[in-house]
Design an enzyme around this catalytic site. Sequence first.
Site, PDB file in Angstrom:
ATOM      1  CG  ASP A 191      13.111  -1.966  31.167  1.00  0.00           C
ATOM      2  OD1 ASP A 191      12.343  -2.395  32.053  1.00  0.00           O
ATOM      3  OD2 ASP A 191      13.001  -2.285  29.975  1.00  0.00           O
ATOM      4  CE  LYS A 213       3.503   1.504  37.911  1.00  0.00           C
ATOM      5  NZ  LYS A 213       3.259   1.359  36.480  1.00  0.00           N
ATOM      6  NE  ARG A 245      16.920  -3.385  32.441  1.00  0.00           N
ATOM      7  CZ  ARG A 245      15.689  -3.884  32.623  1.00  0.00           C
ATOM      8  NH1 ARG A 245      15.053  -3.665  33.751  1.00  0.00           N
ATOM      9  NH2 ARG A 245      15.116  -4.598  31.680  1.00  0.00           N
ATOM     10  CG  ASP A 264      11.000  -4.201  38.909  1.00  0.00           C
ATOM     11  OD1 ASP A 264      10.039  -4.969  39.135  1.00  0.00           O
ATOM     12  OD2 ASP A 264      11.356  -3.911  37.753  1.00  0.00           O
ATOM     13  CG  PHE A 286       6.064   3.489  32.501  1.00  0.00           C
ATOM     14  CD1 PHE A 286       5.885   2.110  32.587  1.00  0.00           C
ATOM     15  CD2 PHE A 286       7.228   3.974  31.919  1.00  0.00           C
ATOM     16  CE1 PHE A 286       6.848   1.233  32.110  1.00  0.00           C
ATOM     17  CE2 PHE A 286       8.195   3.102  31.426  1.00  0.00           C
ATOM     18  CZ  PHE A 286       7.994   1.728  31.521  1.00  0.00           C
ATOM     19  CB  VAL A 287       8.565   5.000  37.750  1.00  0.00           C
ATOM     20  CG1 VAL A 287       7.549   5.952  38.324  1.00  0.00           C
ATOM     21  CG2 VAL A 287       8.363   3.589  38.300  1.00  0.00           C
ATOM     22  CG  ASP A 314       1.648  -2.065  36.989  1.00  0.00           C
ATOM     23  OD1 ASP A 314       0.674  -1.440  37.445  1.00  0.00           O
ATOM     24  OD2 ASP A 314       1.977  -2.001  35.794  1.00  0.00           O
ATOM     25  N   GLY A 358      14.545  -6.166  36.403  1.00  0.00           N
ATOM     26  CA  GLY A 358      14.306  -4.896  37.086  1.00  0.00           C
ATOM     27  C   GLY A 358      14.790  -4.810  38.519  1.00  0.00           C
TER      28      GLY A 358
HETATM   29  P1  5GP Z   1       2.978  -6.660  37.044  1.00  0.00           P
HETATM   30  O1  5GP Z   1       3.119  -8.083  36.600  1.00  0.00           O
HETATM   31  O2  5GP Z   1       2.796  -6.468  38.536  1.00  0.00           O
HETATM   32  O3  5GP Z   1       1.986  -5.890  36.228  1.00  0.00           O
HETATM   33  O4  5GP Z   1       4.284  -5.917  36.643  1.00  0.00           O
HETATM   34  C1  5GP Z   1       5.429  -6.160  37.216  1.00  0.00           C
HETATM   35  C2  5GP Z   1       6.555  -5.975  36.228  1.00  0.00           C
HETATM   36  O5  5GP Z   1       6.233  -5.062  35.169  1.00  0.00           O
HETATM   37  C3  5GP Z   1       7.678  -5.358  36.997  1.00  0.00           C
HETATM   38  O6  5GP Z   1       8.536  -6.354  37.489  1.00  0.00           O
HETATM   39  C4  5GP Z   1       8.328  -4.471  35.965  1.00  0.00           C
HETATM   40  O7  5GP Z   1       9.305  -5.194  35.272  1.00  0.00           O
HETATM   41  C5  5GP Z   1       7.228  -4.087  35.029  1.00  0.00           C
HETATM   42  N1  5GP Z   1       6.624  -2.781  35.392  1.00  0.00           N
HETATM   43  C6  5GP Z   1       5.450  -2.557  35.987  1.00  0.00           C
HETATM   44  N2  5GP Z   1       5.236  -1.236  36.195  1.00  0.00           N
HETATM   45  C7  5GP Z   1       6.321  -0.621  35.706  1.00  0.00           C
HETATM   46  C8  5GP Z   1       6.723   0.754  35.633  1.00  0.00           C
HETATM   47  O8  5GP Z   1       6.061   1.713  36.056  1.00  0.00           O
HETATM   48  N3  5GP Z   1       7.931   0.985  35.058  1.00  0.00           N
HETATM   49  C9  5GP Z   1       8.726  -0.004  34.569  1.00  0.00           C
HETATM   50  N4  5GP Z   1       9.877   0.365  34.029  1.00  0.00           N
HETATM   51  N5  5GP Z   1       8.390  -1.304  34.630  1.00  0.00           N
HETATM   52  C10 5GP Z   1       7.203  -1.594  35.205  1.00  0.00           C
HETATM   53 MG    MG Z   2      10.313  -6.940  36.383  1.00  0.00          MG
END
Ligand code: 5GP
Ligand code: MG
Length: 197
Positions: free
Chosen positions: A167, A139, A173, A108, A160-161, A111, A49
């Site tokens: 992606d 977020k 992407r 990227d 979700f973006v 979350d 990402g």
């Molecule tokens: P985390 O481990 O912080 O929950 O998530 C991080 C990873 O989940 C990011 O690097 C990304 O790849 C994916 N991700 C989290 N939120 C989103 C979102 O809103 N859109 C997309 N496309 N990927 C996300």
């Molecule tokens: Mg990622």
Amino acid sequence: MQHDIEKVLISQKAIEQRVEELARRITADLLALPHEVSPQVTLIAILTGSIVFVADLVRQLPLRLQIQVISISSYPGTATSSHGAAVQEALTRIPPSLAGRHVLLVDDILDSGNTLRAAQALITQREPASLRTCVLLRKDRPEAQSVAVDYVAFDIPDVFVVGYGLDHDDYYRNLPEIVTLRSHVLQQEPTPSRNGT
Ligand code: 5GP
Ligand code: MG
């Protein structure tokens, strides 16, 4: 692809300006470190990402730096919420020791924080001189706020973006802006056997 977009959250122009601003701050911070000739900087990009963000960012960092990558899977296929984080060794390229290196970790989006926490732990084990973390998006949820990051380009609502590297089932992407998708797209079946990155 354009038909799938619900709303543009962050425009191409806004991204461009913010990346420039962030790059100036990062450069100033790294140059302020005590060093003899130039600081030994390693940028570590989290696949996949962050690739578009990293491509734009590095070209605005007038520093002598190495680029390495780590792959951490979280969102499998079309899932839109986190299912934990696992380092994918085969796609990870960082040396066993980061001694003497000032690391800039780039992702990227922040979350649940699982991905960044796993990456930060892996890097810390390799004892870098310093570690800074930079994310394009963060977020608005408590889990995201609880992870220590140094640079955030944009704080966004908990939606979700996709686009600008992010992606859905590995699509979108290449969109130049950050958007939300229409609900019918989010409900589609995933392509078999892929790990979310
Ligand atoms: P985390 O481990 O912080 O929950 O998530 C991080 C990873 O989940 C990011 O690097 C990304 O790849 C994916 N991700 C989290 N939120 C989103 C979102 O809103 N859109 C997309 N496309 N990927 C996300
Ligand atoms: Mg990622």
